[in-house]
Design a protein around this motif. Structure first.
Motif, mmCIF file in Angstrom:
data_model
loop_
_atom_site.group_PDB
_atom_site.id
_atom_site.type_symbol
_atom_site.label_atom_id
_atom_site.label_comp_id
_atom_site.label_asym_id
_atom_site.label_seq_id
_atom_site.Cartn_x
_atom_site.Cartn_y
_atom_site.Cartn_z
ATOM 1 N N GLN A 1 0.827 -1.208 0.000
ATOM 2 C CA GLN A 1 0.000 0.000 0.000
ATOM 3 C C GLN A 1 0.862 1.259 0.000
ATOM 4 O O GLN A 1 0.614 2.203 -0.754
ATOM 5 C CB GLN A 1 -0.909 0.020 1.228
ATOM 6 N N ILE A 2 1.865 1.288 0.879
ATOM 7 C CA ILE A 2 2.671 2.498 1.005
ATOM 8 C C ILE A 2 3.478 2.744 -0.262
ATOM 9 O O ILE A 2 3.657 3.901 -0.687
ATOM 10 C CB ILE A 2 3.574 2.436 2.263
ATOM 11 N N GLU A 3 3.947 1.690 -0.902
ATOM 12 C CA GLU A 3 4.669 1.877 -2.162
ATOM 13 C C GLU A 3 3.749 2.445 -3.235
ATOM 14 O O GLU A 3 4.150 3.307 -4.022
ATOM 15 C CB GLU A 3 5.287 0.555 -2.614
ATOM 16 N N ALA A 4 2.517 1.955 -3.264
ATOM 17 C CA ALA A 4 1.561 2.482 -4.239
ATOM 18 C C ALA A 4 1.247 3.941 -3.953
ATOM 19 O O ALA A 4 1.148 4.767 -4.874
ATOM 20 C CB ALA A 4 0.278 1.654 -4.213
ATOM 21 N N LEU A 5 1.095 4.284 -2.687
ATOM 22 C CA LEU A 5 0.791 5.672 -2.344
ATOM 23 C C LEU A 5 1.931 6.596 -2.744
ATOM 24 O O LEU A 5 1.703 7.677 -3.297
ATOM 25 C CB LEU A 5 0.494 5.795 -0.846
ATOM 26 N N LEU A 6 3.153 6.183 -2.484
ATOM 27 C CA LEU A 6 4.295 7.016 -2.866
ATOM 28 C C LEU A 6 4.392 7.158 -4.378
ATOM 29 O O LEU A 6 4.732 8.225 -4.893
ATOM 30 C CB LEU A 6 5.580 6.424 -2.293
ATOM 31 N N GLU A 7 4.079 6.078 -5.091
ATOM 32 C CA GLU A 7 4.080 6.165 -6.549
ATOM 33 C C GLU A 7 2.973 7.101 -7.034
ATOM 34 O O GLU A 7 3.151 7.856 -7.996
ATOM 35 C CB GLU A 7 3.892 4.775 -7.159
ATOM 36 N N ALA A 8 1.829 7.065 -6.347
ATOM 37 C CA ALA A 8 0.711 7.928 -6.721
ATOM 38 C C ALA A 8 0.999 9.396 -6.445
ATOM 39 O O ALA A 8 0.484 10.275 -7.123
ATOM 40 C CB ALA A 8 -0.543 7.499 -5.965
ATOM 41 N N ARG A 9 1.826 9.673 -5.435
ATOM 42 C CA ARG A 9 2.255 11.019 -5.075
ATOM 43 C C ARG A 9 1.094 12.012 -4.933
ATOM 44 O O ARG A 9 1.002 13.001 -5.658
ATOM 45 C CB ARG A 9 3.279 11.533 -6.078
ATOM 46 N N PRO A 10 0.192 11.765 -3.985
ATOM 47 C CA PRO A 10 -0.853 12.755 -3.721
ATOM 48 C C PRO A 10 -0.235 13.999 -3.093
ATOM 49 O O PRO A 10 0.894 13.963 -2.596
ATOM 50 C CB PRO A 10 -1.763 12.031 -2.725
ATOM 51 N N ALA A 11 -0.957 15.091 -3.091
ATOM 52 C CA ALA A 11 -0.461 16.300 -2.436
ATOM 53 C C ALA A 11 -0.264 16.069 -0.949
ATOM 54 O O ALA A 11 0.665 16.598 -0.341
ATOM 55 C CB ALA A 11 -1.428 17.456 -2.667
ATOM 56 N N VAL A 12 -1.159 15.245 -0.352
ATOM 57 C CA VAL A 12 -1.131 15.019 1.091
ATOM 58 C C VAL A 12 -1.241 13.529 1.379
ATOM 59 O O VAL A 12 -2.077 12.828 0.805
ATOM 60 C CB VAL A 12 -2.283 15.765 1.800
ATOM 61 N N PHE A 13 -0.396 13.040 2.271
ATOM 62 C CA PHE A 13 -0.477 11.692 2.824
ATOM 63 C C PHE A 13 -0.862 11.843 4.290
ATOM 64 O O PHE A 13 -0.083 12.335 5.090
ATOM 65 C CB PHE A 13 0.868 10.975 2.678
ATOM 66 N N SER A 14 -2.093 11.450 4.629
ATOM 67 C CA SER A 14 -2.512 11.474 6.026
ATOM 68 C C SER A 14 -2.570 10.043 6.537
ATOM 69 O O SER A 14 -2.782 9.104 5.769
ATOM 70 C CB SER A 14 -3.860 12.178 6.189
ATOM 71 N N PHE A 15 -2.389 9.870 7.829
ATOM 72 C CA PHE A 15 -2.309 8.519 8.384
ATOM 73 C C PHE A 15 -2.742 8.528 9.838
ATOM 74 O O PHE A 15 -2.744 9.564 10.514
ATOM 75 C CB PHE A 15 -0.889 7.950 8.253
ATOM 76 N N VAL A 16 -3.124 7.348 10.307
ATOM 77 C CA VAL A 16 -3.594 7.169 11.683
ATOM 78 C C VAL A 16 -2.958 5.916 12.271
ATOM 79 O O VAL A 16 -2.387 5.097 11.567
ATOM 80 C CB VAL A 16 -5.131 7.056 11.746
ATOM 81 N N PHE A 17 -3.039 5.796 13.597
ATOM 82 C CA PHE A 17 -2.551 4.640 14.345
ATOM 83 C C PHE A 17 -1.031 4.559 14.432
ATOM 84 O O PHE A 17 -0.483 3.490 14.689
ATOM 85 C CB PHE A 17 -3.092 3.326 13.776
ATOM 86 N N GLY A 18 -0.341 5.656 14.225
ATOM 87 C CA GLY A 18 1.101 5.589 14.398
ATOM 88 C C GLY A 18 1.847 6.562 13.515
ATOM 89 O O GLY A 18 1.294 7.555 13.036
#
Length: 383
Positions: free
Chosen positions: A125-142
């Motif tokens: 998931q995180i690799e896909a998100l970095l490849e997608a490069r959204p303006a903002v990466f928000s996260f929860v639980f850590g």
């Protein structure tokens, strides 16, 4: 409303308003694009999606909006196995507890799924998100690893973490996270604590905001118990740079909550909210209904996340089809009694007091953003 804040300056937005990132299929491209069109930050919860689905959602979002948007992931809890093992006995007890509801909905009892069908792999998931490069990466639980945060900085991705205590907020700031969401116990959805069991960290939003503001220097986004302009003004007066609103946006027709859920959020004589592990296996807040009441009678029959989440998801899909709000998870915060609007544009106008006539708006990312190809930030600009 005070609009010139560290949050609006960083993201180049007219309004300091964030739409809460709904996971589990509750987010929609229509919701994100409508919030963006009204001048806020739209968010899409992707923690339930596999890597290829995250990439497809990103493509769909970029086709629908040119403004900045956030993708939200769950960070694996340090004291929780990424793939929790349950016994056949545990599974059978959980299913038996819910059998009357399956029978009412005329559903066969579900067979135990393979683990790969229950949760996606975080590393993918995180690799896909970095490849997608959204303006903002928000996260929860850590907190993501230093390597991931470093890559976000290199790519010009603004990072936003969630904290339920001043201590958690300081940990996020010390790790290099750009902004923090001060999430009070009033908020709907999951309690996103990561330094102790969430039952021990239930500070209300308007007690939490000034404590987090005093604890960190990074921008603070207030979440929980905010559904109208009074809540926005109160949060800003206590030191917030922006607010994150969940329930009021979930109740809008652009969300993917489903008709029974949205009708329940708008219904007169609301039953009130409750904290439960019955919806997903993790502590969360939602409207009290038959499902929460029944599961509260036997907490030992509730499976750990994500197994319980998968099991109640089977119920939920059938309950939506049969218009049975009593047998589904009804995520909601304590400000649900303030929900009034059914369309995002109307909600945003009520929150801001006006419909902004916006000029070209440009995302202001990390200083390093200018060193990257223009396609990285193209989705984050309003043409």
């Amino acid at each position: 409303m005070h609009t010139d804040t560290a949050f609006t300056r960083r993201l180049g937005l007219p309004w300091p308003i964030v739409q809460g990132p709904f996971g589990g299929g509750l987010s929609s491209v229509s919701l994100v694009s409508a919030v963006n069109a009204a001048g806020g930050l739209g968010s899409f919860g992707v923690h339930h999606l596999h890597a290829d689905q995250i990439m497809q959602v990103t493509r769909d979002l970029r086709a629908a909006t040119a403004a900045p948007f956030a993708l939200n992931l769950w960070i694996p809890l340090h004291d929780e196995a990424e793939h929790p093992v349950i016994s056949d006995t545990q599974w059978d007890r959980a299913v038996r507890r819910l059998q009357p509801f399956f029978d009412e909905l005329k559903l066969d009892l579900p067979a135990r799924p393979k683990p790969s069908a229950v949760w996606p792999a975080y590393t993918q998931q995180i690799e896909a998100l970095l490849e997608a490069r959204p303006a903002v990466f928000s996260f929860v639980f850590g907190i993501p690893s230093p390597a991931i945060l470093s890559r976000c900085q290199q790519l010009g991705i603004v990072t936003i973490g969630a904290a339920t205590t001043p201590h958690e907020a300081r940990l996020l700031e010390d790790a290099g996270v750009d902004m923090v969401v001060a999430t009070g116990s009033d908020a709907g959805g999951h309690r996103v604590s990561f330094t102790d069991t969430p039952e021990n960290l239930l500070t209300g939003t308007f007690s939490l905001i000034p404590q987090v503001r005093d604890a960190v220097r990074i921008p603070v986004i207030a979440a929980g118990g905010i559904a109208d302009t009074r809540g926005v003004k109160a949060a800003m007066a206590l030191g917030a740079d922006a607010v994150q609103i969940g329930t009021a946006f979930l109740a809008c027709e652009e969300s993917n909550a489903g008709r029974p859920h949205q009708a329940a959020l708008h219904a007169p004589g609301l039953p009130g909210t409750t904290l439960t592990r019955g919806f997903s296996g993790r502590l969360s807040r939602g409207l009290r209904n038959r499902l929460t009441i029944e599961l509260a009678q036997a907490p030992e029959d509730i499976l750990p996340y994500p197994w319980q989440n998968w099991l109640t998801g089977v119920l939920k899909r059938a309950a939506i089809a049969q218009d049975r709000a009593d047998l589904m998870s009804l995520w909601s915060g304590q400000a649900v009694g303030l929900v009034r609007h059914q369309r995002v544009a109307d909600l945003m106008q009520s929150l801001t007091g006006e419909s902004p006539n916006r000029p070209d708006i440009h995302f202001v990312g990390h200083p390093t953003t200018r060193d990257y190809p223009t396609d990285i930030t193209r989705q984050a600009s309003l043409r």
